[in-house]
Enzyme design. Structure first.
Site, short mmCIF file in Angstrom:
data_model
loop_
_atom_site.label_atom_id
_atom_site.label_comp_id
_atom_site.label_asym_id
_atom_site.label_seq_id
_atom_site.Cartn_x
_atom_site.Cartn_y
_atom_site.Cartn_z
N SER A 24 0.87 -1.17 0.00
CA SER A 24 0.00 0.00 0.00
C SER A 24 0.91 1.22 0.00
O SER A 24 2.10 1.11 0.34
CB SER A 24 -0.85 -0.02 1.28
OG SER A 24 -1.44 1.24 1.52
N TYR A 59 -2.08 -1.83 10.35
CA TYR A 59 -2.06 -1.86 8.88
C TYR A 59 -0.74 -1.28 8.36
O TYR A 59 -0.07 -1.88 7.52
CB TYR A 59 -3.25 -1.06 8.35
CG TYR A 59 -3.47 -1.12 6.85
CD1 TYR A 59 -4.18 -2.18 6.28
CD2 TYR A 59 -3.00 -0.13 6.00
CE1 TYR A 59 -4.42 -2.23 4.92
CE2 TYR A 59 -3.23 -0.18 4.64
CZ TYR A 59 -3.93 -1.23 4.10
OH TYR A 59 -4.16 -1.28 2.73
#
Ligand code: NAD
Length: 258
Positions: free
Chosen positions: A140, A153
């Site tokens: 990401s 995350y």
């Protein structure tokens, strides 16, 4: 480069969003695809639509036995895996001070344990088959930057860079490449769910979350699309040498530039 005829690809989290778009693009490029997801019925239904021999696999990527079984079935029914996309993921929005330890562990299990277990299984098949291979981990922009309320995350997505670099070094002798795709925000169910959650945490409107949080640092205020990520995954799957390995590709409208 985008011809994947004769290749076998296994994509996790492929019943929805980014994984689904990549699996469909691989099938359209001629690959035989294993559509793996914890949502078994949706994976099966997606595989039926993709055609070209695609199969649906019930696989929780945090469960070693389910990962091993899924790879064994893929090898039996489609052949040994040439391309792995470790993509399954979730998001949990909470400040560190409110984050439950169980949620921290669940996030790391899906993103990190899942990447390890599937990469190990794929590498074993790739080495035994002697045809090289491409391992793609779904990182990401959060593999490179941090945002509030996303501690596990961000930690896990940063960790994937280290895993991919190690896989690249260990895989090179067998022509196995490992890279990370780092998307900006893509409008999938994972993102739709967090817009109201972030609005609540930040005390701002949903429109402001999109404009002033998610897309603030992009060069043009645009979302990244499923097609953008599928194109990148096609490029990495088809690349022909160890020249492109151990890298992360940011596909984020310039949100982060490295
Ligand atoms: P999504 O919610 O649309 O799809 C995720 C899929 O993963 C679902 O089908 C879900 O059932 C599956 N899944 C969840 N837990 C699983 C498990 N334990 N085992 C197997 N499958 C499991 O989400 P998405 O946006 O397509 O996200 C896919 C990946 O892309 C994730 O790793 C996410 O972190 C990453 N990503 C997404 C964005 C974005 O903006 N959407 C941006 C950067 C990175």
């Amino acid at each position: 480069m985008n011809d994947l005829k004769g290749k076998v690809a296994l994509v996790t989290g492929a019943a929805s969003g980014i994984g689904h778009a990549i699996a469909a693009a691989y099938a359209a490029a001629g690959a035989r695809v294993a559509v793996a997801d914890i949502a078994a019925d949706k994976a099966e239904a997606a595989a039926q639509v993709m055609g070209n021999g695609a199969i649906g696999l019930a696989m929780d990527v945090t469960d070693e036995a389910q990962v091993e079984d899924g790879f064994a079935r893929t090898a039996r029914e489609l052949g040994p895996v040439d391309i792995l996309v470790s993509n399954a993921g979730i998001q949990i929005i909470a400040p560190v001070v409110d984050l439950a330890f169980a949620d921290w562990k669940r996030m790391l299990a899906i993103h990190m344990d899942g990447a390890f277990l599937t990469s190990r299984a794929a590498m074993r098949q790739m080495i035994a088959a002697g045809r090289g291979g491409s391992i793609i981990l779904m990182g990401s922009a959060h593999s490179h930057v941090a945002s509030k309320f996303k501690a596990p995350y961000v930690a896990a997505k940063h960790g994937l860079l280290g895993l991919a670099r190690t896989l690249a070094k260990e895989g090179a002798a067998n022509r196995i490449r490992a890279n990370v795709i780092c998307p900006g925000f893509v409008r999938t169910p994972l993102v739709e769910k967090q817009i109201p959650e972030q609005a609540k945490e930040l005390g701002i409107s949903e429109e402001d979350v999109v404009r002033n949080v998610m897309l603030r640092d992009t060069v043009d205020g645009e979302f990244t699309t499923l097609q953008d990520i599928a194109d990148t995954a096609l490029f990495l799957a088809g690349f022909g040498s160890n020249a492109l390995t151990g890298q992360s590709l940011l596909v984020s409208h310039g949100w982060h530039m490295q």
